[in-house]
Design a protein around this motif. Structure first.
Motif: not given
Length: 386
Positions: A87, A90-92, A158, A161, A165, A170
């Protein structure tokens, strides 16, 4: 002579102690940097293999169990943590989804074979995360500080993240974690209270009462327009506890309340006594803010904001400035903390006031959003059900 020797020893001890602490900090920062590099790389490796169907079902669980057998005592590589690493990557990378991958890819892993994992260099992290992303606004790229990104722990990353949103949000929390050394508990509290949206929105009269522009900005950023007091659970028939009941609950949880206020606040006392013309007056809560170099008087009010609250606060601040404030300190600031406020009433009330003040609201644990109020049974219904 002996006194001189002792002085030299004391100086030597302080110098050595300072060197040790600095070395430990650098070592911790480097170790954290290495871990983030490793976790990002492992996250990429797992993502590419699991998302492209190179692995079968339950692959991550199987890999985690095998790792524990291969490296007895290994910590931090449970199935759950491996999924978090995926995650994290993938999130970044999702922020960069509208571009083609750069030639010097951060992980240089061939997704057709995916047979290697390489640690990341700092330059590669920055390239992979943001610099090559043509879809992000230039201001966002300028706000990205690689050293701040690398200085906070994986758990912090984490949490951010999972509960933010946008990129701006962030970066806001990453910056505060890095520069103010937030603990996980502090970060979670500010995420829950939505500090990003609340900070700098306080209704105030700072522009007309604080002449120094920089101090105006600092004052605005030191307060929020709403404070989440979710650690206070007060049973009250009308959901509006008496001010003294609320004050008592805050005093019981004073450490958490100071955390709600934010950094640089020092607690001086509650029911702080002022004597003017042989008459006693009491301020509900008095603080000192090191960043502002100002006393901060806080008055607790039930129900909606009323214009007369500012008149009383103006009086308190005048007395504090004359009787308590030290010569090197800035003018005292007052905050009215009430259950609710109406914008136009607050704006009119601020006109012609000469002391810096703001109006904030609070929420306690007993409150529920309107959409949930009719879903749960009330106390009497619960009794009948039981």
């Amino acid at each position: 002579m002996e006194q001189q020797v002792n002085h030299n020893y004391s100086k030597a001890i302080q110098l050595i102690k300072s060197a040790i602490l600095k070395s430990r900090y650098r070592a911790a920062a480097l170790a954290n940097r290495e871990l983030l590099s490793l976790y990002y790389g492992i996250g990429k490796y797992i993502s590419e293999n699991s998302r492209h169907h190179f692995w079968g079902t339950n692959a991550i669980e199987t890999i985690s169990k095998q790792l524990q057998q291969e490296l007895p005592g290994l910590r931090g590589f449970s199935e759950g943590n491996l999924r978090k690493m995926r995650i994290f990557f993938e999130e970044w990378r999702m922020l960069n989804s509208n571009r083609s991958l750069p030639a010097n890819e951060i992980q240089r892993t061939d997704i057709t074979t995916s047979d290697s994992i390489h640690p990341l260099s700092a330059d590669e992290i920055q390239t992979d995360l943001l610099i090559t992303n043509r879809s992000l606004p230039a201001n966002d790229l300028q706000q990205f500080d690689l050293q701040q990104f690398l200085s906070i722990g994986f758990t912090h990353h984490y949490e951010i993240i999972a509960k933010t949103k946008s990129l701006e949000e962030r970066l806001f929390y990453i910056q505060h974690c890095a520069t103010e050394f937030w603990s996980k508990e502090t970060l979670r509290h500010h995420l829950k209270s939505n500090l990003y949206a609340k900070q700098g929105k306080l209704p105030n009269n700072f522009k007309t009462t604080i002449s120094d522009i920089d101090l105006q900005r600092k004052a605005l950023l030191s307060f929020k327009d709403e404070y989440l007091l979710d650690y206070i659970n007060i049973e009250s028939p009308d959901d509006e506890p008496d001010e003294r009941v609320l004050e008592s609950a805050i005093m019981t949880n004073i450490r958490k309340f100071i955390m709600s206020l934010g950094k640089d606040f020092s607690f001086i006392g509650n029911q702080y006594r002022l004597i003017v013309e042989e008459q006693e007056y009491f301020i509900d809560l008095l603080f000192f803010n090191r960043q502002l170099q100002s006393l901060v008087a806080l008055e607790l009010k039930r129900g909606d904001f009323k214009p007369e609250y500012l008149g009383k606060m103006n009086f308190y601040l005048s007395a504090l400035d004359d009787l308590v404030r030290l010569p090197h300190e800035n003018r005292s600031i007052g905050i009215i903390l009430c259950k609710s406020q109406k914008q136009n009433i607050v704006e009119y009330a601020f006109r012609d006031m000469t002391k810096p003040m703001g109006v904030a609201t609070y929420k306690v644990a007993a409150e529920l959003p309107d959409e949930y109020k009719n879903i749960l049974p009330d106390a009497e219904q619960l009794k009948r059900l039981l």
